[in-house]
Design an enzyme around this catalytic site. Structure first.
Site, PDB file in Angstrom:
ATOM      1  N   GLY A   2      -0.151   0.494   4.642  1.00  0.00           N
ATOM      2  CA  GLY A   2       0.539   1.777   4.477  1.00  0.00           C
ATOM      3  C   GLY A   2       1.580   2.071   5.543  1.00  0.00           C
ATOM      4  CG  ASN A   3       2.593   5.628   6.618  1.00  0.00           C
ATOM      5  OD1 ASN A   3       3.439   6.345   6.089  1.00  0.00           O
ATOM      6  ND2 ASN A   3       1.315   5.956   6.669  1.00  0.00           N
ATOM      7  CB  SER A  59      -0.956  -0.067   1.185  1.00  0.00           C
ATOM      8  OG  SER A  59      -1.990   0.856   0.993  1.00  0.00           O
ATOM      9  CG  HIS A  60      -0.668   4.755   1.843  1.00  0.00           C
ATOM     10  ND1 HIS A  60      -0.136   5.401   2.918  1.00  0.00           N
ATOM     11  CD2 HIS A  60      -1.753   4.081   2.308  1.00  0.00           C
ATOM     12  CE1 HIS A  60      -0.865   5.157   3.992  1.00  0.00           C
ATOM     13  NE2 HIS A  60      -1.848   4.346   3.646  1.00  0.00           N
ATOM     14  CG  ASP A  61       2.875   7.290   2.176  1.00  0.00           C
ATOM     15  OD1 ASP A  61       3.532   8.041   1.433  1.00  0.00           O
ATOM     16  OD2 ASP A  61       1.651   7.442   2.391  1.00  0.00           O
TER      17      ASP A  61
END
Ligand code: UDP
Length: 217
Positions: A158-159, A139-141
């Site tokens: 994410g992250n 996912s993102h980041d």
């Protein structure tokens, strides 16, 4: 023969990767694709020659490329350095069903293998020789180091930062971090099949279960 493409590793993973490699080079005939394996007892596998690495080097082709389809990341590092030293291009393999949501913000370094239905979303940086098996997503980041390996269906939310040589087993789910405190999977850590990772995993640790707990260090 001008061009030859080698799939290093004539075992389970390598046999799965060969069809993906062939679709990337539709203009080449079947004899241009070979397996490279230093320990194989077969001379032919699924219609392809099996060469040792030395035989691959000695092959008269002037244009040699290869991918390292071996799950063990330490072996992958060793062999990738050997290919570089011998001036053999490490190709990136990506199934036609891979989805990269935003090419502009997803950075993938050389030598990766992305199997069918892998999804890479946005703002992702991936190091060298990453393997993502079928249906895994990032996912993102997220930041993924060098020689990281994902089994099938890994859910990397994410992250999350995953350091070099970490291995994430089939179906593992990693909880999202936050921008100021990303969840970290340390260097060389192993996340067991089906684990649900809710907090940082130290370098070299093995975690299993739901919620994932330390098995040993
Ligand atoms: N192998 C090799 N040279 C090496 C190390 C490994 O050719 O220096 C080959 C090994 O003979 C085996 C494959 O790489 O055929 C690795 O397969 P394995 O079943 O261990 O794992 P997979 O990556 O397919 O899951």
């Amino acid at each position: 023969m001008k061009q030859i493409i080698g799939v290093y590793g004539a075992s389970g993973f390598g046999r799965q990767i060969m069809p993906l490699v062939k679709t990337q080079y539709p203009h080449l005939g079947i004899s241009c694709f070979v397996f490279i394996d230093d320990n194989s007892e077969s001379i032919e596998l699924n219609g392809h020659k099996v060469l040792t690495y030395d035989e691959f080097l000695q092959h008269p082709s002037s244009n040699k490329e290869a991918t390292i389809a071996i799950a063990n990341s330490q072996i992958r590092e060793l062999l990738s350095n050997r290919l570089v030293a011998d001036n053999i291009k490490n190709i990136t393999v990506s199934s036609k069903t891979v989805i990269v949501l935003d090419d502009d913000t997803v950075e993938i370094s050389e030598g990766s293998i992305l199997c069918s239905h892998v999804c890479l979303k946005v703002n992702i940086k991936i190091g060298r020789f990453f393997h993502a098996n079928t249906y895994s997503y990032i996912s993102h980041d997220c930041i993924i180091g060098d020689y990281v390996t994902f089994g099938p269906r890994v859910s990397c939310n994410g992250n999350i930062h995953i350091h070099d040589h970490a291995y994430i087993g089939t179906g593992a789910v990693i909880k999202q971090g936050t921008p100021d405190k990303p969840l970290i999977i340390g260097k060389g850590a192993i996340v067991g099949m089906g684990a649900v990772v809710t907090k940082d995993v130290p370098a070299g640790a093995i975690v299993v279960g739901n919620p994932a707990r330390l098995l040993s260090k």
